[in-house]
Write an enzyme that holds these catalytic residues in place. Structure first.
Site, mmCIF file in Angstrom:
data_model
loop_
_atom_site.group_PDB
_atom_site.id
_atom_site.type_symbol
_atom_site.label_atom_id
_atom_site.label_comp_id
_atom_site.label_asym_id
_atom_site.label_seq_id
_atom_site.Cartn_x
_atom_site.Cartn_y
_atom_site.Cartn_z
ATOM 1 N N SER A 41 6.921 0.088 -7.436
ATOM 2 C CA SER A 41 6.106 -0.810 -6.620
ATOM 3 C C SER A 41 6.735 -2.208 -6.558
ATOM 4 O O SER A 41 7.901 -2.348 -6.240
ATOM 5 C CB SER A 41 4.666 -0.827 -7.155
ATOM 6 O OG SER A 41 3.773 -1.344 -6.213
ATOM 7 N N ASP A 153 2.888 4.777 -3.638
ATOM 8 C CA ASP A 153 3.174 3.940 -4.804
ATOM 9 C C ASP A 153 3.455 4.781 -6.051
ATOM 10 O O ASP A 153 2.641 5.618 -6.465
ATOM 11 C CB ASP A 153 1.967 3.027 -5.057
ATOM 12 C CG ASP A 153 2.301 1.853 -5.948
ATOM 13 O OD1 ASP A 153 2.872 2.070 -7.027
ATOM 14 O OD2 ASP A 153 1.979 0.711 -5.571
#
Length: 277
Positions: A41, A153
């Site tokens: 991320s 993610d």
């Protein structure tokens, strides 16, 4: 003789990722050589810039002014509220239209396959697109399609990607965790609701994964917003403070190649230490 190759894993945490920049600044100033990096991320975004030799000063300037709103574009999609294409645009601006395998420092990105639930590790492939995938918080950002699969993610599967560092050649792993003493802001919108649910879900798993690191930096960023950069300077300062402590621990690791005999004369905490800020 055992040569210590330090690998640095940068975890997710949305806007709190500015703390990663502070850690890198402290390590740079104290001459700590990072052999390889991995990121999930926002950690993938910061690690990508560092791996492609963008000066830490420039990364800090970007972190101080960049908000999640700057990397979000509203979209009419059944799969998410926003696109995160701007993350890719920023990486293209600073690093070029490059592939991960082109990085001067070995580097890997972790994402999650939203169909199978599997961890996807990118050691090659288009840098911008892979980091966009790793940063696509499900429900907020639309997934990124790579090789026919929808990816989101990587925090869903490994928020601080320590395992992959070993495959990049590291034999001493440092993990930067932005979720120490996790607290969650009172939600004011559906985006906040989805964000809180996401971070609550990953925190327990992250704590278990962190046990594998040789050195872990747990940075307490409670009170700092996850989806707004209003606290970016505080995050950088806290990351810098943790980085200074880490540099002190890493100096002997970097300076000495240890035989198994010599290793026994060093304090145990040289090999395993937990820095909590």
């Amino acid at each position: 003789m055992i040569e210590k190759k330090i690998g640095l894993a940068l975890g997710g945490g949305a806007a709190r990722g500015s703390a990663h920049v502070g850690v890198l600044q402290a390590l740079d100033e104290h001459g700590i050589h990072i052999h390889c990096l991995s990121g999930t991320s926002i950690g993938a975004f910061v690690a990508a810039l560092y791996a492609f030799k963008v000066p830490v000063k420039e990364i800090r300037g970007l972190a101080e002014k960049l908000s999640w709103r700057d990397v979000s574009e509203f979209t009419f999609s059944k799969l998410g509220l926003f696109k995160n294409e701007e993350i890719g645009n920023i990486l293209r601006k600073y690093c070029g239209d490059v592939n991960i395998e082109d990085s001067p420092i070995p580097f890997a990105v972790v994402a999650a396959n939203i169909r199978t639930g599997e961890k996807v590790v990118f050691k090659e492939g288009n840098l911008a697109k892979c980091v966009m995938a790793s940063s696509a918080i499900p429900g907020i950002f639309i997934p990124v399609e790579i090789d026919g699969e929808l990816l989101v993610d990587g925090a869903l599967v490994e928020n601080v990607p320590i395992d992959v560092l070993k495959s990049l050649g590291s034999n001493y792993t440092v993990a930067v965790n932005l979720h120490n003493a996790a607290t969650y802001d009172r939600p004011k919108s559906i985006v906040d609701m989805v964000g809180n649910a996401f971070f609550i879900a990953i925190d327990a798993k992250t704590n278990l994964q962190l046990e594998e690191a040789n050195l872990r930096l747990d940075i307490n960023l409670s009170g700092c917003a996850r989806l707004d950069n209003e606290h970016s300077l505080i995050c950088i300062q806290k990351g810098y403070a943790a980085g200074l402590l880490a540099a002190k621990k890493l100096k002997p690791v970097q300076s000495h190649s240890l035989t198994s005999f010599a290793r026994s004369f060093f304090p145990k905490d040289v090999d395993q230490k937990h820095i909590s800020m």
